[in-house]
Design a protein around this motif. Structure first.
Motif, mmCIF file in Angstrom:
data_model
loop_
_atom_site.group_PDB
_atom_site.id
_atom_site.type_symbol
_atom_site.label_atom_id
_atom_site.label_comp_id
_atom_site.label_asym_id
_atom_site.label_seq_id
_atom_site.Cartn_x
_atom_site.Cartn_y
_atom_site.Cartn_z
ATOM 1 N N ALA B 120 3.413 -7.896 -55.229
ATOM 2 C CA ALA B 120 2.999 -7.069 -54.091
ATOM 3 C C ALA B 120 3.657 -5.697 -54.076
ATOM 4 O O ALA B 120 3.094 -4.741 -53.536
ATOM 5 N N LYS B 121 4.843 -5.585 -54.673
ATOM 6 C CA LYS B 121 5.512 -4.280 -54.672
ATOM 7 C C LYS B 121 4.750 -3.253 -55.516
ATOM 8 O O LYS B 121 5.023 -2.071 -55.435
ATOM 9 N N ALA B 122 3.816 -3.752 -56.316
ATOM 10 C CA ALA B 122 3.086 -2.855 -57.224
ATOM 11 C C ALA B 122 1.824 -2.280 -56.585
ATOM 12 O O ALA B 122 0.955 -1.777 -57.295
ATOM 13 N N VAL B 123 1.705 -2.342 -55.262
ATOM 14 C CA VAL B 123 0.489 -1.814 -54.629
ATOM 15 C C VAL B 123 0.267 -0.365 -55.039
ATOM 16 O O VAL B 123 1.221 0.401 -55.233
ATOM 17 N N THR B 124 -0.992 -0.001 -55.178
ATOM 18 C CA THR B 124 -1.318 1.337 -55.684
ATOM 19 C C THR B 124 -1.885 2.262 -54.614
ATOM 20 O O THR B 124 -2.096 3.454 -54.877
ATOM 21 N N THR B 125 -2.149 1.732 -53.439
ATOM 22 C CA THR B 125 -2.647 2.584 -52.354
ATOM 23 C C THR B 125 -1.636 3.708 -52.100
ATOM 24 O O THR B 125 -0.438 3.447 -51.978
ATOM 25 N N ARG B 126 -2.135 4.934 -52.054
ATOM 26 C CA ARG B 126 -1.234 6.097 -51.973
ATOM 27 C C ARG B 126 -1.114 6.627 -50.545
ATOM 28 O O ARG B 126 -2.120 6.759 -49.837
ATOM 29 N N PHE B 127 0.118 6.929 -50.156
ATOM 30 C CA PHE B 127 0.401 7.624 -48.902
ATOM 31 C C PHE B 127 0.928 9.017 -49.290
ATOM 32 O O PHE B 127 2.029 9.118 -49.812
ATOM 33 N N GLU B 128 0.129 10.052 -49.042
ATOM 34 C CA GLU B 128 0.580 11.411 -49.357
ATOM 35 C C GLU B 128 0.822 12.176 -48.059
ATOM 36 O O GLU B 128 0.029 12.062 -47.107
ATOM 37 N N GLU B 129 1.896 12.943 -48.038
ATOM 38 C CA GLU B 129 2.198 13.714 -46.836
ATOM 39 C C GLU B 129 1.163 14.815 -46.661
ATOM 40 O O GLU B 129 0.831 15.523 -47.604
ATOM 41 N N ALA B 130 0.647 14.939 -45.439
ATOM 42 C CA ALA B 130 -0.317 15.989 -45.098
ATOM 43 C C ALA B 130 0.062 16.523 -43.724
ATOM 44 O O ALA B 130 -0.466 16.075 -42.704
ATOM 45 N N PHE B 152 -4.958 -1.969 -38.526
ATOM 46 C CA PHE B 152 -4.447 -2.612 -39.743
ATOM 47 C C PHE B 152 -3.035 -2.128 -40.034
ATOM 48 O O PHE B 152 -2.741 -0.939 -39.920
ATOM 49 N N LEU B 153 -2.198 -3.067 -40.419
ATOM 50 C CA LEU B 153 -0.893 -2.722 -40.972
ATOM 51 C C LEU B 153 -1.101 -2.579 -42.479
ATOM 52 O O LEU B 153 -1.387 -3.563 -43.162
ATOM 53 N N VAL B 154 -0.993 -1.355 -42.974
ATOM 54 C CA VAL B 154 -1.325 -1.052 -44.365
ATOM 55 C C VAL B 154 -0.042 -0.739 -45.138
ATOM 56 O O VAL B 154 0.782 0.057 -44.683
ATOM 57 N N ILE B 155 0.097 -1.379 -46.307
ATOM 58 C CA ILE B 155 1.265 -1.147 -47.155
ATOM 59 C C ILE B 155 0.814 -0.330 -48.366
ATOM 60 O O ILE B 155 -0.133 -0.712 -49.070
ATOM 61 N N GLY B 156 1.472 0.783 -48.607
ATOM 62 C CA GLY B 156 1.141 1.625 -49.759
ATOM 63 C C GLY B 156 2.400 2.270 -50.324
ATOM 64 O O GLY B 156 3.512 1.905 -49.956
ATOM 65 N N GLN B 157 2.185 3.236 -51.219
ATOM 66 C CA GLN B 157 3.316 3.917 -51.859
ATOM 67 C C GLN B 157 3.353 5.368 -51.409
ATOM 68 O O GLN B 157 2.358 6.083 -51.541
ATOM 69 N N SER B 158 4.498 5.798 -50.880
ATOM 70 C CA SER B 158 4.704 7.220 -50.619
ATOM 71 C C SER B 158 5.713 7.738 -51.638
ATOM 72 O O SER B 158 6.211 6.970 -52.468
ATOM 73 N N SER B 159 6.026 9.007 -51.569
ATOM 74 C CA SER B 159 7.004 9.562 -52.519
ATOM 75 C C SER B 159 8.379 8.947 -52.313
ATOM 76 O O SER B 159 9.233 9.026 -53.185
ATOM 77 N N GLN B 160 8.581 8.292 -51.162
ATOM 78 C CA GLN B 160 9.885 7.662 -50.890
ATOM 79 C C GLN B 160 9.874 6.161 -51.156
ATOM 80 O O GLN B 160 10.825 5.466 -50.812
ATOM 81 N N GLY B 161 8.764 5.652 -51.725
ATOM 82 C CA GLY B 161 8.695 4.227 -52.041
ATOM 83 C C GLY B 161 7.705 3.515 -51.150
ATOM 84 O O GLY B 161 6.928 4.161 -50.419
#
Lengths: 84, 370
Positions: B120-130, B152-161
């Motif tokens: 699960a830590k390998a999720v690819t959904t991206r969170f980019e700052e805007a 929805f509680l969504v888990i993704g990857q931001s630049s901070q993890g």
């Protein structure tokens, strides 16, 4: 509770999970692979229950939990430590 | 009306129909909210009903006995609601929590992706700052209750993890497509979610950027495993009940099935499994009520045992029913299909085994002097 009492309680809790390796109070237990990712949650549960505190989101940063020293410092900031 | 009376009248008699139709009506969840079940994962001081984990577990077991699809919808709602209560900043908590606890809004939990399951830590959904927002891009799959969920509680990857944030259903760029033809949990309204440049305020981040897996998802999955442990125990109870009732009336070789010792053996095994699974989740629930750190592994153990045991029990229940167990006139074919799913969700059997073994390798080691 004094700092040494708090340190002893934190170490005793960790030693239940880290049995085969010695670790120092300054060691990063996550970086050294001494505990798995579930430990982050277990540490929050343990510290909040044992020392009757509730951590804010800002305090939940892993750097506050990665070593005995860091956890003792965090509890010190929360006023848990009394003078010896 | 008591919760059990409601389950007996408004859930159990309809579970097979919901399974065939692949849908549980939203009204059922609204009515369960009236029994305090939609906020049961929230402490009383944050607006929850003040129900102990033991009492909550008993309710979940009864719902699991009647409908595992419904149980799974309650599970993801509990995971989302617990996360908001535990990790949301004040503004987001005020905005969402009361509605989730009351059932005015339903929550979903979006972690799995088409290419990401156990890892699960390998999720690819991206969170980019805007600016002050997150721009979210990616796809989530196998999201229970998402045909109905409002947030929805969504888990993704931001630049901070790994990062977790709340995404309302109506957010532009989010499309929701139902998944049909599932093996089990067919009525749980599962969907695939596609996020295309979805913008949500960063104030809806839970526990801060980088904490999305270590704290938010891990704690939510812990809640989820508790729900599945209790529900799967209820499913074992359903298998015992169906098998006993059938064995008391069905005749083969001129005697009712209950007279056959090999039938008795299967009933004995599933009954033993039921009592053991019940004892395991109750032990975990008591530890959860006491906020014991050991509750996490006790919950994992209870989930692993109940999932594997209900799969065996459902298999035996079909065996006892023979060809009737494969047809539409008896619910055991639904139990069989739903039981298989419990071995996969909120961590597969193999992931539970890894966690239990790692813990055992530490906690059962003979202490040495330091």
């Amino acid at each position: 509770m004094t700092e040494s009492e708090i340190r002893a309680k934190v170490r005793a809790f960790l030693e239940k999970f880290i049995q085969d390796q010695d670790f120092q109070d300054a060691d990063n237990i996550f970086a050294l692979g001494l505990v798995n990712s579930l430990m982050a949650m277990q540490l929050v549960l343990f510290l909040e229950k044992e020392f009757a505190v509730k951590f804010s989101n800002q305090e939940l940063n892993l750097k506050n939990f990665h070593s005995v020293d860091a956890m003792v410092a965090l509890l010190g900031q929360r006023g848990v430590i009394a003078a010896a | 009306m008591s919760l059990q009376a409601y389950i007996d009248e408004a859930i159990a008699p309809h579970a097979d129909r919901w399974d065939l139709d692949e849908r549980i009506p939203r009204a059922v969840l609204q009515e369960l909210a009236g029994h305090g079940l939609l906020g049961a994962s929230v402490p009383a001081d944050q607006g929850g009903p003040g129900r102990s984990a033991v009492a909550w577990g008993e309710a979940l077991e009864s719902i699991g006995e009647a409908s595992m699809s419904l149980l799974s919808m309650l599970t993801v709602h509990a995971m989302c609601t617990h996360a908001v209560a535990r990790w949301a900043e004040n503004e987001a908590r005020t905005e969402w929590l009361a509605d989730l606890v009351s059932g005015r809004k339903l929550g979903g939990f979006a972690l799995s992706e088409p290419g990401v399951g156990s890892d699960a830590k390998a999720v690819t959904t991206r969170f980019e700052e805007a600016g002050n927002d997150w721009r979210i891009t990616g796809t989530k799959r196998w999201i229970s209750a998402s045909e109905l969920a409002d947030v929805f509680l969504v888990i993704g990857q931001s630049s901070q993890g790994p990062t977790a944030a709340l995404v309302p259903r109506e957010t532009p760029g989010l499309t929701i497509a139902p998944i049909h033809g599932l093996l089990g949990f067919r009525a749980a309204r599962q969907c695939e979610l596609e996020f295309k440049d979805v913008l949500v305020p960063q104030r809806w981040t839970l526990a801060g950027p980088g904490m999305g897996f270590s704290h938010v998802a891990s704690a939510a999955l812990d809640v989820g495993r508790f729900c599945i442990a209790c529900g799967s125990t209820g499913l074992i109870r359903a298998c015992v009940r169906a098998s006993v009732n059938y064995a008391r009336t069905r005749k083969q070789f001129d005697v009712v099935l209950r007279e056959h010792q090999l039938i008795q053996a299967m009933i004995a095994d599933m009954t033993t499994s039921y009592r053991a699974a019940h004892a395991l989740w109750r032990q975990a629930a008591q530890s959860r009520d006491e906020m014991q750190p050991g509750s996490i592994m006790e919950t994992t153990t209870a989930k692993y045992f109940a999932a594997t045991a209900c799969a065996r029990a459902a298999n035996d229940a079909v065996q006892i029913h023979g060809a009737n167990g494969c047809g539409p006139d008896y619910p055991v074919q639904r139990y069989f299909r739903d039981a298989r799913v419990t071995e996969l969700i909120e961590g597969s059997n193999q992931m539970q085994q890894l966690m239990i073994a790692r813990d055992a390798l530490s906690t059962f080691a003979t202490r040495r002097r330091r």
